[in-house]
Design an enzyme around this catalytic site. Structure first.
Site, PDB file in Angstrom:
ATOM      1  CG  ASP A  93     -11.425  57.157  23.219  1.00 53.85           C
ATOM      2  OD1 ASP A  93     -11.186  55.930  23.242  1.00 53.85           O
ATOM      3  OD2 ASP A  93     -10.814  57.987  23.919  1.00 53.85           O
ATOM      4  CG  LEU A  94     -13.194  51.671  20.135  1.00 52.53           C
ATOM      5  CD1 LEU A  94     -12.242  50.675  19.493  1.00 52.53           C
ATOM      6  CD2 LEU A  94     -14.638  51.279  19.862  1.00 52.53           C
ATOM      7  CE  LYS A 149      -1.042  36.084  16.758  1.00 52.90           C
ATOM      8  NZ  LYS A 149       0.114  35.291  16.548  1.00 52.90           N
ATOM      9  CG  ASP A 178      -5.100  29.951  15.231  1.00 49.33           C
ATOM     10  OD1 ASP A 178      -4.508  30.189  14.164  1.00 49.33           O
ATOM     11  OD2 ASP A 178      -4.527  29.436  16.207  1.00 49.33           O
ATOM     12  CG  HIS A 179      -4.230  33.994  10.492  1.00 52.00           C
ATOM     13  ND1 HIS A 179      -3.592  34.498  11.587  1.00 52.00           N
ATOM     14  CD2 HIS A 179      -3.256  33.729   9.589  1.00 52.00           C
ATOM     15  CE1 HIS A 179      -2.292  34.542  11.363  1.00 52.00           C
ATOM     16  NE2 HIS A 179      -2.057  34.083  10.156  1.00 52.00           N
ATOM     17  CE  LYS A 183      -1.711  30.573   7.185  1.00 51.99           C
ATOM     18  NZ  LYS A 183      -1.349  31.480   6.100  1.00 51.99           N
ATOM     19  CD  GLU A 217       6.828  34.785  11.714  1.00 52.20           C
ATOM     20  OE1 GLU A 217       6.071  35.649  11.292  1.00 52.20           O
ATOM     21  OE2 GLU A 217       7.121  34.665  12.907  1.00 52.20           O
ATOM     22  CG  ASP A 236       3.457  36.125  18.399  1.00 51.63           C
ATOM     23  OD1 ASP A 236       2.331  36.648  18.497  1.00 51.63           O
ATOM     24  OD2 ASP A 236       4.218  36.336  17.423  1.00 51.63           O
ATOM     25  CG  HIS A 241      -0.777  30.652  14.831  1.00 52.58           C
ATOM     26  ND1 HIS A 241      -2.088  31.055  14.691  1.00 52.58           N
ATOM     27  CD2 HIS A 241      -0.045  31.786  14.874  1.00 52.58           C
ATOM     28  CE1 HIS A 241      -2.125  32.382  14.662  1.00 52.58           C
ATOM     29  NE2 HIS A 241      -0.912  32.843  14.773  1.00 52.58           N
ATOM     30  CE  LYS A 341       8.222  37.419  15.163  1.00 50.56           C
ATOM     31  NZ  LYS A 341       7.546  37.367  13.859  1.00 50.56           N
TER      32      LYS A 341
END
Ligand code: NAP
Length: 491
Positions: A93-94, A149, A178-179, A183, A217, A236, A241, A341
């Site tokens: 348990d962190l 994030k 930050d993925h 890319k 998206e 978000d 991004h 979205k």
């Protein structure tokens, strides 16, 4: 800390090892790295979570939840079997400092391995994890920590979390993910800009008419209703991004590709963004919220009917905004950013449109106005294409638009590699260039905070847009004032 070129044996500890991110992205990415020989010596993956599993049960969970996310062309049963022999599971348990002793015991089995801690949990655990790692003596000078994030919901809360992390790790040990920066086309854009002399003279005001960044998206908010409603599209997506993509486009040539050189230049861009005064926020931003509609064949509910969303929510699921960069290279060039979205299609792309001809000798033909575009697509396919006009073969001097493919990723099978794999490789190698430094993140929040505050203070409500559309009509109005429109021809 030096940036290693050859990876050293490591232990990658994933806190939140049973979670969605770990199973869908991180474990498959590490499998690929292992298959490519990137887990030297006795390197291990150590997954940490509360769920009552032993190591064998965790291996079963990997088989059911992670293995399907390995690209079928890369999956090989024998390699998978040897890969999982490198995977351990520790139940903790962190929040409970005493339970970290079990992690310590596991790490001590390979005392020479570099410790890479990946925080793939909710951000409220980041502070306690760093604190308990430190208190239990589990951080060495060569240890690193990767953080997902969201890091805060505004400048002050981001600072609080960063302070907690900084109490345990030096900035050179912290890798903020930050993925989007992992890319392929984003990295290729850096190569294209700074590995060739061709674009540099054109990469400026007077040559570039406008820059558009779209991250659209089809997905709604899924089961993340409560989280999303506290967050919204600006926090978000834009704060991280979209601003990071803007930085890669707009930054000056760095003096080298080392971590600080690239990040110094990105920071200058963030600090050069025209500040968002209340008047500019009102005139240059559009908030939207989706209402029920049709996407493909499906009839889908509006945002207010999603699970976990209050019936009177004012959270935006769409943002479009216009900004400019106040420096010699970019003064006056509009940068348009939008994300949403439940949009018409899933697409992430950067469109750089060059200036129109001073005079066209083909004026009786196809509109030759600003046909030169560099289109960098991140999703649904990764590509970089240059739009030009060319002569139609055979006919008399008739023009037709063509697209030159500037991205050889198909030939290299690079599309098999996901962004997390590239970022994990850099985390393992200790290369920080593609991770956000604290001052960058702070500068991004400093620019975003006044937008949030003005929306609140002026009661700027999100405008409704239909599921399956391109957002509220007002988003087109941001460009329409200059006689421009969003680039949607390849969408
Ligand atoms: P998730 O599916 O809810 O997983 C959370 C993980 O944390 C689980 O493994 C959970 O395991 C563990 N956990 C929670 N509380 C714990 C505790 N007290 N002690 C030990 N383990 C605990 O979340 P996720 O989608 O993987 O996302 C993880 C983080 O990445 C979040 O901050 C999210 O915002 C971010 N992120 C996710 C994605 C994505 O695609 N999923 C993308 C970008 C960023 P147990 O329940 O077994 O303890």
């Amino acid at each position: 800390m030096s940036e290693h070129s050859d990876p050293q044996p490591f232990d990658l500890v994933i806190f939140g090892g049973t979670g969605d991110l770990a199973m869908r992205k991180l474990v498959p990415a590490l499998y690929n790295i292992y298959k490519n020989g990137g887990m030297p010596g006795e390197s291990r993956l150590i997954a940490v979570a509360r769920t009552d599993l032993d190591v064998a049960a965790f291996h079963d969970l990997m088989a059911s939840d992670a293995q399907p996310h390995v690209h079928p062309d890369l999956f090989d049963a024998d390699t998978w079997a040897t890969f999982i022999s490198r995977v351990d599971f520790v139940r903790i348990d962190l929040m409970d400092g005493a339970s970290y002793a079990a992690l310590g015991e596991c790490l001590d089995k390979q005392p020479g391995n570099t410790r890479l801690y990946y925080l793939s949990t909710g951000p409220r655990l980041f502070g306690p994890i760093c604190n308990h790692l430190s208190a239990n003596g589990l951080i060495k000078s060569d240890s690193r920590v990767a953080v997902e994030k969201p890091l805060g919901h505004d400048r002050a809360s981001a600072n609080e979390i960063n302070d907690l992390i900084a109490a345990a790790f030096n900035e050179t040990q912290i890798f903020r993910i930050d993925h989007y920066l992992g890319k392929e086309p984003v990295q290729n854009l850096i190569a294209l800009r700074f590995g060739n002399s061709l674009f540099e003279p054109l990469w400026r005001r007077g040559r570039i008419r406008d820059v558009q960044i779209t991250v659209a998206e089809e997905l709604g908010i899924g089961r993340r209703g409560e989280f999303y409603d506290r967050t919204g599209a600006l926090r978000d997506m834009v704060q991280n991004h979209l601003l990071q993509l803007l930085c890669i486009i707009a930054m000056e040539p760095p003096i080298s590709v080392d971590g600080d050189s690239i990040r110094d230049e990105k920071l200058k861009v963030l600090r050069s963004l025209k500040p968002m005064t209340p008047e500019r926020v009102v005139n240059n931003t559009v908030r939207g919220q989706y209402v029920g509609g049709t996407l493909g064949e499906a009839e889908l509910p509006g945002y207010l009917d999603e699970n976990g969303v209050p019936a009177d929510s004012q959270t935006e699921t769409f943002v479009a905004l216009k900004t400019t960069i106040e420096n010699w290279r970019w003064a006056g060039v509009p940068f348009y950013l939008r994300t949403g979205k439940r949009m018409q299609t899933k697409v992430s792309e950067i469109v750089i449109t060059f200036d129109s001809l001073p005079h066209s000798i083909f004026s009786d033909q196809i509109a030759s106005n600003s046909v030169n575009r560099l289109v960098i697509q991140l999703q649904p396919v990764e590509s970089i294409k240059l739009h030009i006009l060319s002569k139609k073969p055979g006919d008399a001097l008739t023009l037709k638009p063509v697209m030159l493919d500037l991205d050889l990723s198909q030939s290299y099978n690079a599309n098999y590699i996901n962004a997390y794999q590239r970022l994990l490789v850099d985390l393992i190698a200790g290369k920080q260039a593609l991770f956000m430094r604290r001052d960058e993140q702070d500068a991004a929040w400093a620019w975003i905070d006044p937008i949030i505050e003005t929306w609140r203070a002026h009661g700027v409500a999100p405008k409704p847009y239909r599921v399956g559309s391109w957002g509220p009509a007002a988003s087109g109005g941001l460009l329409g004032r200059r006689g421009l429109s969003w680039h949607e021809e390849t969408l």
